[in-house]
Design a protein around this motif. Structure first.
Motif, PDB file in Angstrom:
ATOM      1  N   LEU A 156      -0.635  -3.263   5.818  1.00  0.00           N
ATOM      2  CA  LEU A 156      -1.272  -3.354   7.145  1.00  0.00           C
ATOM      3  C   LEU A 156      -0.874  -2.167   8.017  1.00  0.00           C
ATOM      4  O   LEU A 156      -1.724  -1.520   8.643  1.00  0.00           O
ATOM      5  N   ASN A 157       0.435  -1.865   8.031  1.00  0.00           N
ATOM      6  CA  ASN A 157       0.921  -0.732   8.829  1.00  0.00           C
ATOM      7  C   ASN A 157       0.429   0.605   8.281  1.00  0.00           C
ATOM      8  O   ASN A 157       0.176   1.536   9.053  1.00  0.00           O
ATOM      9  N   CYS A 158       0.288   0.688   6.950  1.00  0.00           N
ATOM     10  CA  CYS A 158      -0.297   1.901   6.336  1.00  0.00           C
ATOM     11  C   CYS A 158      -1.710   2.119   6.857  1.00  0.00           C
ATOM     12  O   CYS A 158      -2.092   3.240   7.206  1.00  0.00           O
ATOM     13  N   LEU A 215       1.382   4.416  -4.897  1.00  0.00           N
ATOM     14  CA  LEU A 215       0.033   4.265  -4.345  1.00  0.00           C
ATOM     15  C   LEU A 215       0.003   4.583  -2.857  1.00  0.00           C
ATOM     16  O   LEU A 215      -0.978   5.116  -2.346  1.00  0.00           O
ATOM     17  N   ARG A 216       1.096   4.273  -2.155  1.00  0.00           N
ATOM     18  CA  ARG A 216       1.142   4.549  -0.715  1.00  0.00           C
ATOM     19  C   ARG A 216       1.174   6.049  -0.443  1.00  0.00           C
ATOM     20  O   ARG A 216       0.484   6.534   0.460  1.00  0.00           O
ATOM     21  N   LYS A 217       1.957   6.785  -1.233  1.00  0.00           N
ATOM     22  CA  LYS A 217       1.988   8.250  -1.070  1.00  0.00           C
ATOM     23  C   LYS A 217       0.656   8.879  -1.466  1.00  0.00           C
ATOM     24  O   LYS A 217       0.204   9.847  -0.858  1.00  0.00           O
ATOM     25  N   LEU A 218       0.038   8.294  -2.481  1.00  0.00           N
ATOM     26  CA  LEU A 218      -1.286   8.759  -2.914  1.00  0.00           C
ATOM     27  C   LEU A 218      -2.306   8.597  -1.790  1.00  0.00           C
ATOM     28  O   LEU A 218      -3.087   9.510  -1.505  1.00  0.00           O
ATOM     29  N   MET A 219      -2.266   7.437  -1.129  1.00  0.00           N
ATOM     30  CA  MET A 219      -3.169   7.185  -0.002  1.00  0.00           C
ATOM     31  C   MET A 219      -2.845   8.109   1.173  1.00  0.00           C
ATOM     32  O   MET A 219      -3.742   8.520   1.916  1.00  0.00           O
ATOM     33  N   ALA A 220      -1.548   8.448   1.337  1.00  0.00           N
ATOM     34  CA  ALA A 220      -1.141   9.357   2.418  1.00  0.00           C
ATOM     35  C   ALA A 220      -1.725  10.751   2.207  1.00  0.00           C
ATOM     36  O   ALA A 220      -2.263  11.361   3.136  1.00  0.00           O
ATOM     37  N   PHE A 221      -1.637  11.265   0.974  1.00  0.00           N
ATOM     38  CA  PHE A 221      -2.193  12.600   0.691  1.00  0.00           C
ATOM     39  C   PHE A 221      -3.721  12.585   0.732  1.00  0.00           C
ATOM     40  O   PHE A 221      -4.345  13.569   1.109  1.00  0.00           O
ATOM     41  N   VAL A 242     -10.604   2.814   3.614  1.00  0.00           N
ATOM     42  CA  VAL A 242      -9.148   2.618   3.568  1.00  0.00           C
ATOM     43  C   VAL A 242      -8.800   1.138   3.728  1.00  0.00           C
ATOM     44  O   VAL A 242      -7.885   0.627   3.085  1.00  0.00           O
ATOM     45  N   LEU A 243      -9.557   0.433   4.578  1.00  0.00           N
ATOM     46  CA  LEU A 243      -9.352  -1.010   4.765  1.00  0.00           C
ATOM     47  C   LEU A 243      -9.555  -1.755   3.448  1.00  0.00           C
ATOM     48  O   LEU A 243      -8.763  -2.635   3.100  1.00  0.00           O
ATOM     49  N   ILE A 244     -10.599  -1.398   2.702  1.00  0.00           N
ATOM     50  CA  ILE A 244     -10.864  -2.045   1.411  1.00  0.00           C
ATOM     51  C   ILE A 244      -9.686  -1.822   0.460  1.00  0.00           C
ATOM     52  O   ILE A 244      -9.190  -2.767  -0.173  1.00  0.00           O
ATOM     53  N   MET A 245      -9.205  -0.559   0.363  1.00  0.00           N
ATOM     54  CA  MET A 245      -8.118  -0.237  -0.564  1.00  0.00           C
ATOM     55  C   MET A 245      -6.824  -0.962  -0.171  1.00  0.00           C
ATOM     56  O   MET A 245      -6.151  -1.541  -1.024  1.00  0.00           O
ATOM     57  N   CYS A 246      -6.501  -0.935   1.129  1.00  0.00           N
ATOM     58  CA  CYS A 246      -5.278  -1.602   1.601  1.00  0.00           C
ATOM     59  C   CYS A 246      -5.370  -3.113   1.405  1.00  0.00           C
ATOM     60  O   CYS A 246      -4.389  -3.770   1.054  1.00  0.00           O
ATOM     61  N   PHE A 247      -6.566  -3.664   1.630  1.00  0.00           N
ATOM     62  CA  PHE A 247      -6.817  -5.093   1.431  1.00  0.00           C
ATOM     63  C   PHE A 247      -6.595  -5.465  -0.032  1.00  0.00           C
ATOM     64  O   PHE A 247      -5.920  -6.463  -0.349  1.00  0.00           O
TER      65      PHE A 247
END
Length: 336
Positions: A123-125, A170-176, A207-212
């Motif tokens: 959620l915070n991501c 996956l979080r770092k991947l989404m960050a880049f 991004v919402l779909i991926m984080c969800f």
């Protein structure tokens, strides 16, 4: 599902309110106050005394944002004092732009961004990758140096693509991925405010779909996608949404990028177009590599290791995937 309690809802409301203060203020000082309230409301959302990673992430976030805020305040004060000096004014515009770019985690001020995201919940991501970019980007659109911004766009595109190549988180991947998309988003500021809002909305949706998805599956690392008893339909949904986020036609993620490319080609900015397209191909390369691995390389887990997903969550995932597939096809009809 994302979990909300009364304290979280209060801080999310303050976060929303602080963004409105920043973007509706008629003075730079008011904008700075809005940014500070935004910072102070996001820190309690990400800090958790039970988790050392979130505490470290909140401390890193606080320090970098404070440095950016100090630079921003110093620049606007100098701007009021030395308004008539053109050379100093040029330097101050770069200073103000740099502090705002640092706030949104843009390259080359991006070093804090993947490290902070690594310690956050999904959620915070999502909030950090989408909502936290709105205030700095709108303030940047008020007062930017065009040549400096073009250089930053190129850096974002290159660093976002190359930085994600060797990531296992996956979080770092989404960050880049966010850094790469920021290059595209900054280009929309130069084109049109409406296009910027459309690109931000589309990017936030993806991004919402991926984080969800990752939140439901409780996934944080790439090797978790290789689990044998993970439903193939979920893997297919991940494939569709990854490719849509990468901007592969005919998925809906390509649509805003298509508009940007169209504008750049019409204005004969071919070098920038070439860099954007090539870096997007690198992004798609590591997305496809992850999905190919998740389909082909399965390893056994214990029989009691099961992932249970409620029916309505699964329906939502499939609905989002359907939008990603059909959205681009529908949009082409509107533009014919």
């Amino acid at each position: 599902m994302f979990y909300f309690n009364s304290n979280k809802m209060f801080f999310i409301f303050i976060l929303f309110f602080s963004t409105l203060i920043s973007i509706s203020s008629n003075s730079w000082f008011g904008c700075w106050i809005g940014l500070e309230i935004n910072l102070l409301s996001f820190i309690p959302l990400i800090s958790n005394s039970n988790n050392l990673m979130t505490s470290e992430a909140s401390l890193k976030y606080f320090l970098t944002q404070s440095i950016a805020s100090i630079n921003f305040l110093f620049s606007i004060l100098l701007k009021f004092i030395l308004m008539k000096n053109f050379e100093i004014n040029l330097f101050l515009s770069i200073m103000i732009n740099s502090s705002l770019l640092m706030k949104m985690g843009s390259a080359p001020f991006h070093f804090w961004f993947p490290n902070v995201i690594e310690g956050l919940s999904w959620l915070n991501c999502f909030i950090l990758m989408t909502w936290q970019k709105i205030s700095p980007m709108i303030l940047l659109s008020y007062y930017f140096n065009k040549n400096f911004l073009i250089m930053i766009m190129i850096l974002n595109s290159i660093i976002g693509a190359i930085g994600g190549l060797n990531q296992t988180s996956l979080r770092k991947l989404m960050a880049f991925s966010s850094i790469n998309n920021l290059g595209w988003m900054l280009s929309t500021i130069l084109i049109s405010e409406n296009l910027w809002m459309f690109y931000l909305f589309m990017y936030s949706f993806l991004v919402l779909i991926m984080c969800f998805l990752f939140n439901i599956l409780n996934m944080f690392y790439i090797n978790q996608l290789f689990i044998l008893n993970l439903n193939p339909l979920i893997k297919l949904s991940l494939l569709i949404n990854f490719l849509s986020l990468g901007g592969l036609p005919p998925f809906i993620g390509f649509f805003p990028k298509w508009i940007v490319i169209n504008y750049l080609i019409n204005n004969k900015i071919f070098i920038l177009t070439f860099i954007f397209v090539m870096m997007s191909l690198i992004m798609l390369f590591f997305y496809i590599r992850i999905i190919y691995s998740s389909f082909m390389f399965n390893y056994l887990k214990m029989k009691w290791f099961k992932i249970f997903i409620k029916n309505y969550s699964f329906i939502l995932i499939n609905f989002f995937s359907l939008i990603s597939i059909s959205g681009m096809v529908l949009s082409t009809f509107f533009f014919m």
